[in-house]
Motif scaffolding. Structure first.
Motif, short mmCIF file in Angstrom:
data_model
loop_
_atom_site.label_atom_id
_atom_site.label_comp_id
_atom_site.label_asym_id
_atom_site.label_seq_id
_atom_site.Cartn_x
_atom_site.Cartn_y
_atom_site.Cartn_z
N VAL A 337 -9.10 -10.26 12.05
CA VAL A 337 -7.99 -11.01 12.02
C VAL A 337 -7.39 -11.32 10.62
O VAL A 337 -8.22 -11.02 9.72
N THR A 338 -6.17 -11.71 10.34
CA THR A 338 -5.77 -11.73 9.06
C THR A 338 -6.52 -12.57 8.01
O THR A 338 -7.10 -13.62 8.54
N PRO A 339 -7.03 -12.05 7.02
CA PRO A 339 -6.49 -11.01 6.40
C PRO A 339 -7.56 -9.58 6.61
O PRO A 339 -7.44 -8.54 6.06
N THR A 340 -8.76 -9.93 7.32
CA THR A 340 -9.58 -8.80 7.28
C THR A 340 -9.06 -7.87 8.12
O THR A 340 -9.51 -6.64 7.93
N SER A 341 -8.29 -8.18 9.16
CA SER A 341 -7.72 -6.94 10.11
C SER A 341 -6.76 -6.05 9.22
O SER A 341 -6.99 -4.83 9.36
N GLN A 342 -6.01 -6.67 8.24
CA GLN A 342 -5.17 -5.75 7.44
C GLN A 342 -6.14 -5.02 6.44
O GLN A 342 -5.84 -3.90 6.26
N ILE A 343 -7.33 -5.48 5.92
CA ILE A 343 -7.91 -5.03 4.81
C ILE A 343 -8.70 -3.69 5.58
O ILE A 343 -8.57 -2.76 5.06
N VAL A 344 -9.22 -4.10 6.72
CA VAL A 344 -10.07 -2.92 7.39
C VAL A 344 -8.99 -2.05 7.95
O VAL A 344 -9.41 -0.60 7.89
N GLY A 345 -7.97 -2.25 8.60
CA GLY A 345 -6.95 -1.37 9.04
C GLY A 345 -6.23 -0.56 7.89
O GLY A 345 -6.19 0.83 8.17
N THR A 361 -9.34 -0.03 -1.39
CA THR A 361 -8.46 -0.67 -1.84
C THR A 361 -9.31 -1.89 -2.62
O THR A 361 -10.39 -2.10 -2.26
N GLY A 362 -8.34 -2.38 -3.49
CA GLY A 362 -8.95 -3.68 -4.38
C GLY A 362 -9.64 -4.67 -3.35
O GLY A 362 -10.61 -5.47 -3.51
N GLU A 363 -8.94 -5.00 -1.87
CA GLU A 363 -9.17 -5.91 -1.05
C GLU A 363 -10.25 -5.51 -0.24
O GLU A 363 -11.48 -6.55 0.02
N SER A 364 -10.41 -4.20 0.06
CA SER A 364 -11.77 -3.74 0.47
C SER A 364 -12.94 -3.81 -0.33
O SER A 364 -14.23 -4.34 0.06
N MET A 365 -12.79 -3.72 -1.61
CA MET A 365 -13.92 -3.89 -2.56
C MET A 365 -14.29 -5.40 -2.44
O MET A 365 -15.55 -5.76 -2.55
N ASP A 366 -13.29 -6.22 -2.65
CA ASP A 366 -13.57 -7.66 -2.58
C ASP A 366 -14.55 -8.20 -1.51
O ASP A 366 -15.29 -9.05 -1.48
N MET A 559 -1.96 -4.09 0.55
CA MET A 559 -3.13 -4.18 0.01
C MET A 559 -2.83 -3.37 -1.31
O MET A 559 -1.96 -2.56 -1.59
N GLU A 560 -3.73 -3.57 -2.54
CA GLU A 560 -3.66 -2.85 -3.83
C GLU A 560 -4.55 -1.78 -4.00
O GLU A 560 -5.64 -1.63 -3.50
N LEU A 561 -4.08 -0.80 -4.57
CA LEU A 561 -4.73 0.51 -4.66
C LEU A 561 -4.60 1.05 -6.06
O LEU A 561 -3.48 1.03 -6.69
N GLU A 562 -5.79 1.30 -6.71
CA GLU A 562 -5.68 1.87 -8.07
C GLU A 562 -5.20 3.42 -8.05
O GLU A 562 -5.60 4.21 -7.21
N ILE A 563 -4.17 3.84 -9.08
CA ILE A 563 -3.95 5.20 -9.36
C ILE A 563 -4.56 5.61 -10.48
O ILE A 563 -4.38 4.92 -11.57
N LYS A 564 -5.59 6.70 -10.48
CA LYS A 564 -6.01 6.94 -11.32
C LYS A 564 -5.51 8.21 -12.15
O LYS A 564 -5.03 9.22 -11.59
#
Length: 591
Positions: A337-345, A361-366, A559-564
């Motif tokens: 459910v929001t926001p975990t559904s978006q994070i997992v998806g 993603t940053g949210e996955s790490m959190d 979601m936020e993602l790092e570009i390395k």
């Protein structure tokens, strides 16, 4: 009072599920007098994704929507969906922001606060519940339903007792994916009624085709309130039809006492309104039984569909649905459910595109390190380790996450003043900025232009006989449709094309940003891993960086993602922050 009451979700969850949350206030207000006569327990009309959609897509002030609906519905309680410590955003907020938000929502028209937490952590209900209790409004605390080895009737009973102790006026079972089976609903409601002396409301999406039976059995077990949607916006990823449930219970001990003829008039109105939003319609309109395995909520399905299109990977939907089950388990079985559904998806999408957990993603790490609260089950220790290392943390958080967030309302207020260029700002504007700091500034600039308007698209004319092929040396003219808009394309003999909106077509979308400068010869190129928006630089222009160092942050799929850095050298950025980029587009070079 009828033994069973209904809450209609037509002003919020119905169009969120079916029409990408695009319904405007202008399409809601004309029918409010009739809705106000029905005698619902409440009308769910605010919260969820409506706040985001108002400022991101509709150029509407969500607070003004709430005030207008309250004025138009004097006899009916307005319900909002609130994500606990997340409020309506994607992060936890400090307690002072939570308190201010709840106070403002109550003042502007919310009568029932339906509060939930994505991981069912009772600690994440605390601040919002205390604030809502102080307003004197109805506080409904919510159990997010999932079917995993760690979600049992006893676990739900234990949670219900904790929520009752926190001060709930009623409880809601929130079945966001349509997973609650009729006989399981009966047993669950019976167990909850035995454990707590509170009214119980059932929220069950129709996505898997079981919701009508589920609501019926829940009422038989003692549930006092059921969530439904007027028939013209029901079923599919939405909910059971209001009229259907009224007729099922008519003449029985569960008779709602509602007037079917009045409901049919309301249904006729929304049947016409729905035509205005045809281009936003979800393609999942029937019963999608894949969800019985994937457990993906209906709204999330349509989101995944559009997100995969954006990434050029539409053919990978089934692969992603399978990967979601893996990610959910590895992340400790959070309900989807929001926001975990978006994070997992989103993480499942990235796993399919780049390999499992090669890009977190940053949210996955959190979520993995406990910043969203305690998940129902142990997580995959290897994935947690990756997140801890990336965040430079030694161990997971075990306390209430919000305890680490200092009061922030005053800081947000000062930032809002700077954005608006004034010495005094409304509390509501500060809260709008707090919820969506990347979107709100642009909304504030455009707010005076007023809301967008959607109208029904004219039916396509009958196909004319094919035109004769152009003679040699003549131009050929075609009409092509791109994202719902018709364009006239003229192909000249030289092979060049001239493109213009077709007669009567909507104006063309704004032109894309100019192409980024080409990388210098001999430089090392860094590409965007996915389509998205560059939201910030992690290092300064001209900084010396090494392989694997984060140089930019991209927002993709919310979601936020790092570009390395993919090499070492001096960084030169090829795109500015705020730029929308395509997957594999060069965004920086290393010299």
């Amino acid at each position: 009072m009828a033994k069973v009451q209904l809450t209609d979700l037509v002003l919020r969850d119905a169009h969120q599920s079916l029409l990408a949350t695009r319904m405007t206030t202008a399409d809601m207000l004309p029918i409010c007098p009739q809705l106000d006569k029905v005698g619902y327990f409440a009308l769910e009309a605010w919260g969820g994704a409506t706040f985001d959609s108002c400022i991101r897509f509709l150029n509407e002030d969500p607070w003004e929507r709430l005030r207008q609906l309250k004025k138009a519905l004097p006899n009916t309680k307005i319900m909002m969906l609130l994500r606990g410590q997340n409020l309506l955003g994607y992060r936890h907020y400090a307690d002072d922001v939570v308190t201010k938000f709840v106070e403002a929502a109550a003042k502007n028209g919310v009568d029932v606060f339906r509060i939930f937490d994505a991981v069912n952590d009772p600690r994440n209900f605390k601040a919002a519940t205390e604030a809502a209790k102080k307003t004197g409004k109805h506080v409904q605390l919510t159990i997010s339903y999932a079917t995993t080895p760690f979600h049992t009737i006893q676990s739900y009973v234990d949670l219900a007792k904790e929520l009752a102790a926190e001060g709930a006026d009623s409880l809601c079972i929130k079945d966001m994916a349509g997973l609650l089976k009729p006989y399981d609903a009966y047993e669950l409601v019976k167990a909850l009624k035995k454990a707590v002396d509170l009214p119980i409301e059932i929220h069950s999406h129709a996505t898997t085709g079981m919701s009508v039976a589920t609501l019926t059995k829940a009422a038989e077990a003692g549930a006092e309130i059921l969530d439904t949607v007027i028939s013209s916006l029901a079923m599919g990823t939405s909910h059971s039809p209001t009229e259907t449930m009224v007729e099922i219970f008519k003449g029985t001990q569960f008779d709602t006492g509602l007037d079917t003829n009045l409901l049919l008039d309301i249904a006729a109105y929304f049947r016409e309104v729905r035509k205005n939003y045809k281009k936003f319609e979800s393609s999942f309109l029937g019963a999608d039984t894949r969800i019985l395995v994937s457990q993906v909520p209906g709204g999330m399905l349509s989101n995944l569909e559009s997100q995969l299109k954006e990434q050029g990977a539409s053919d990978k939907i089934d692969e992603v649905l399978k990967e979601i089950a893996v990610v959910q388990k590895d992340f400790g079985y959070p309900p989807l459910v929001t926001p975990t559904s978006q994070i997992v998806g989103t993480q499942a999408v990235f796993n399919v595109l780049f390999g499992r957990y090669n890009k977190l993603t940053g949210e996955s790490m959190d979520l993995l390190v406990g910043k969203y609260g305690k998940c129902p089950a142990p997580k995959n220790p290897e994935v947690v380790k990756k997140a801890l290392e990336a965040l430079k943390m030694e161990k997971e958080i075990t306390h209430r996450p919000a305890d680490d967030i200092p009061n922030e309302f005053s800081k947000l207020e000062e930032e809002t003043k700077k954005i608006l260029g004034t010495d005094k700002v409304a509390v509501e504007d500060v809260l709008t900025y707090a919820m969506f700091p990347k979107v709100a500034p642009d909304f504030f600039k455009k707010r005076d232009q007023g809301p967008v308007k959607f109208t029904a698209e004219p039916e396509a004319p009958k196909a004319a006989a094919p035109a004769a092929a152009p003679a040699a040396g003549q131009a050929a003219k075609y009409v092509v449709n791109v994202n719902g808009s018709d364009y006239t394309v003229v192909v000249r003999p030289e092979g060049t094309m001239a493109i213009a909106p077709a007669a009567g077509a909507a104006p063309a979308a704004p032109a894309a940003a100019p192409a980024a400068p080409a990388p210098s010869a001999g430089s090392h190129v860094v590409e965007a891993p996915v389509a998205g928006t560059i939201i910030k630089y992690a290092v300064s222009e001209g900084a010396s960086v090494s392989t694997g160092q984060t140089i930019m942050i991209i927002e993709s799929m919310k979601m936020e993602l790092e570009i390395k850095a993919t090499g070492s050298g001096t960084v030169h950025f090829l795109v500015s922050t705020g730029t929308q980029v395509a997957a594999h587009q060069p965004v920086a070079e290393l010299k």
